[in-house]
Design a protein around this motif. Structure first.
Motif, PDB file in Angstrom:
ATOM      1  N   LYS A  56      56.578 -35.828  29.241  1.00 15.80           N
ATOM      2  CA  LYS A  56      55.825 -35.828  27.975  1.00 15.80           C
ATOM      3  C   LYS A  56      56.544 -36.675  26.930  1.00 15.80           C
ATOM      4  O   LYS A  56      55.912 -37.416  26.172  1.00 15.80           O
ATOM      5  CB  LYS A  56      55.638 -34.398  27.464  1.00 15.80           C
ATOM      6  N   PHE A  57      57.880 -36.563  26.889  1.00 16.89           N
ATOM      7  CA  PHE A  57      58.686 -37.382  25.979  1.00 16.89           C
ATOM      8  C   PHE A  57      58.453 -38.863  26.283  1.00 16.89           C
ATOM      9  O   PHE A  57      58.259 -39.674  25.382  1.00 16.89           O
ATOM     10  CB  PHE A  57      60.174 -37.027  26.130  1.00 16.89           C
ATOM     11  N   PHE A  58      58.445 -39.213  27.564  1.00 13.49           N
ATOM     12  CA  PHE A  58      58.224 -40.592  28.014  1.00 13.49           C
ATOM     13  C   PHE A  58      56.865 -41.091  27.509  1.00 13.49           C
ATOM     14  O   PHE A  58      56.754 -42.175  26.934  1.00 13.49           O
ATOM     15  CB  PHE A  58      58.292 -40.636  29.543  1.00 13.49           C
ATOM     16  N   GLN A  59      55.824 -40.271  27.684  1.00 13.68           N
ATOM     17  CA  GLN A  59      54.473 -40.662  27.263  1.00 13.68           C
ATOM     18  C   GLN A  59      54.394 -40.825  25.745  1.00 13.68           C
ATOM     19  O   GLN A  59      53.804 -41.782  25.248  1.00 13.68           O
ATOM     20  CB  GLN A  59      53.452 -39.646  27.766  1.00 13.68           C
ATOM     21  N   HIS A  63      53.758 -44.445  23.322  1.00 15.97           N
ATOM     22  CA  HIS A  63      52.846 -44.592  22.182  1.00 15.97           C
ATOM     23  C   HIS A  63      53.617 -44.985  20.926  1.00 15.97           C
ATOM     24  O   HIS A  63      53.234 -45.915  20.218  1.00 15.97           O
ATOM     25  CB  HIS A  63      52.071 -43.286  21.943  1.00 15.97           C
ATOM     26  N   LYS A  64      54.712 -44.276  20.655  1.00 11.82           N
ATOM     27  CA  LYS A  64      55.474 -44.460  19.424  1.00 11.82           C
ATOM     28  C   LYS A  64      56.063 -45.862  19.303  1.00 11.82           C
ATOM     29  O   LYS A  64      56.077 -46.448  18.232  1.00 11.82           O
ATOM     30  CB  LYS A  64      56.598 -43.412  19.376  1.00 11.82           C
ATOM     31  N   GLY A  66      54.826 -48.525  20.538  1.00  9.91           N
ATOM     32  CA  GLY A  66      53.790 -49.555  20.542  1.00  9.91           C
ATOM     33  C   GLY A  66      53.549 -50.169  21.907  1.00  9.91           C
ATOM     34  O   GLY A  66      52.871 -51.190  22.027  1.00  9.91           O
ATOM     35  N   ILE A  67      54.107 -49.561  22.943  1.00 13.96           N
ATOM     36  CA  ILE A  67      53.961 -50.103  24.297  1.00 13.96           C
ATOM     37  C   ILE A  67      52.516 -49.959  24.774  1.00 13.96           C
ATOM     38  O   ILE A  67      51.945 -50.897  25.327  1.00 13.96           O
ATOM     39  CB  ILE A  67      54.965 -49.432  25.263  1.00 13.96           C
ATOM     40  N   VAL A  68      51.917 -48.793  24.530  1.00 14.40           N
ATOM     41  CA  VAL A  68      50.518 -48.574  24.929  1.00 14.40           C
ATOM     42  C   VAL A  68      49.616 -49.561  24.192  1.00 14.40           C
ATOM     43  O   VAL A  68      48.752 -50.207  24.792  1.00 14.40           O
ATOM     44  CB  VAL A  68      50.088 -47.110  24.662  1.00 14.40           C
ATOM     45  N   GLU A  69      49.858 -49.711  22.896  1.00 13.91           N
ATOM     46  CA  GLU A  69      49.060 -50.646  22.079  1.00 13.91           C
ATOM     47  C   GLU A  69      49.160 -52.067  22.631  1.00 13.91           C
ATOM     48  O   GLU A  69      48.165 -52.784  22.742  1.00 13.91           O
ATOM     49  CB  GLU A  69      49.575 -50.592  20.634  1.00 13.91           C
ATOM     50  N   GLU A  70      50.374 -52.467  22.998  1.00 12.58           N
ATOM     51  CA  GLU A  70      50.599 -53.817  23.529  1.00 12.58           C
ATOM     52  C   GLU A  70      49.915 -53.988  24.891  1.00 12.58           C
ATOM     53  O   GLU A  70      49.327 -55.033  25.171  1.00 12.58           O
ATOM     54  CB  GLU A  70      52.112 -54.065  23.639  1.00 12.58           C
ATOM     55  N   LEU A  71      49.961 -52.950  25.723  1.00 12.00           N
ATOM     56  CA  LEU A  71      49.273 -53.001  27.020  1.00 12.00           C
ATOM     57  C   LEU A  71      47.765 -53.168  26.804  1.00 12.00           C
ATOM     58  O   LEU A  71      47.122 -53.969  27.483  1.00 12.00           O
ATOM     59  CB  LEU A  71      49.551 -51.729  27.823  1.00 12.00           C
ATOM     60  N   GLU A  90      49.984 -45.536  37.381  1.00 12.05           N
ATOM     61  CA  GLU A  90      48.644 -45.931  36.959  1.00 12.05           C
ATOM     62  C   GLU A  90      48.480 -45.600  35.481  1.00 12.05           C
ATOM     63  O   GLU A  90      48.872 -44.517  35.037  1.00 12.05           O
ATOM     64  CB  GLU A  90      47.586 -45.197  37.794  1.00 12.05           C
ATOM     65  N   PHE A  91      47.889 -46.514  34.749  1.00  9.49           N
ATOM     66  CA  PHE A  91      47.697 -46.348  33.307  1.00  9.49           C
ATOM     67  C   PHE A  91      46.481 -45.468  33.026  1.00  9.49           C
ATOM     68  O   PHE A  91      45.402 -45.702  33.574  1.00  9.49           O
ATOM     69  CB  PHE A  91      47.501 -47.723  32.644  1.00  9.49           C
ATOM     70  N   TYR A  92      46.665 -44.459  32.216  1.00  9.51           N
ATOM     71  CA  TYR A  92      45.555 -43.665  31.685  1.00  9.51           C
ATOM     72  C   TYR A  92      45.855 -43.385  30.226  1.00  9.51           C
ATOM     73  O   TYR A  92      46.913 -42.876  29.902  1.00  9.51           O
ATOM     74  CB  TYR A  92      45.364 -42.345  32.473  1.00  9.51           C
ATOM     75  N   ASN A  93      44.932 -43.757  29.348  1.00  9.32           N
ATOM     76  CA  ASN A  93      45.178 -43.577  27.920  1.00  9.32           C
ATOM     77  C   ASN A  93      44.607 -42.258  27.443  1.00  9.32           C
ATOM     78  O   ASN A  93      43.509 -41.910  27.699  1.00  9.32           O
ATOM     79  CB  ASN A  93      44.545 -44.749  27.142  1.00  9.32           C
TER      80      ASN A  93
END
Length: 93
Positions: A56-59, A63-64, A66-71, A90-93
């Motif tokens: 959960k910390f990793f997830q 987000h914090k 900006g990695i998800v945003e960049e992906l 596998e990516f799941y947002n």
């Protein structure tokens, strides 16, 4: 002596991080989104993938930082493969 001063100046300049340097890069290789960089290495070192809280910390960190945003900017979609060094998921947002 002036030569020594200019060398010190150069060393100082290289230590200043560019404000746009996020500490990671995203590259699309085929259909795999490769995320690498010093901040990713540090993150992976601090996470135990077998531990739920650590996961959960990793997830949250993805987000914090900006990695998800960049992906997402690179066109990642749910189910796409994301690779961070030895870790692939596998990516799941």
């Amino acid at each position: 002596a002036p030569v020594e001063e200019s060398v010190e100046e150069i060393v100082q300049l290289t230590k200043i991080k560019h404000p746009e340097d996020k500490g990671f890069t995203v590259e699309v290789v085929g259909r795999v989104f490769v995320v690498e960089g010093p901040s990713i290495e540090r993150l992976l070192e601090s996470v135990n993938m077998d531990d739920n809280d650590s996961l959960k910390f990793f997830q949250r960190t993805l987000h914090k930082k900006g990695i998800v945003e960049e992906l997402l900017k690179h066109g990642v979609q749910d189910g796409d493969a994301v690779k961070m060094y030895d870790l692939e998921f596998e990516f799941y947002n």
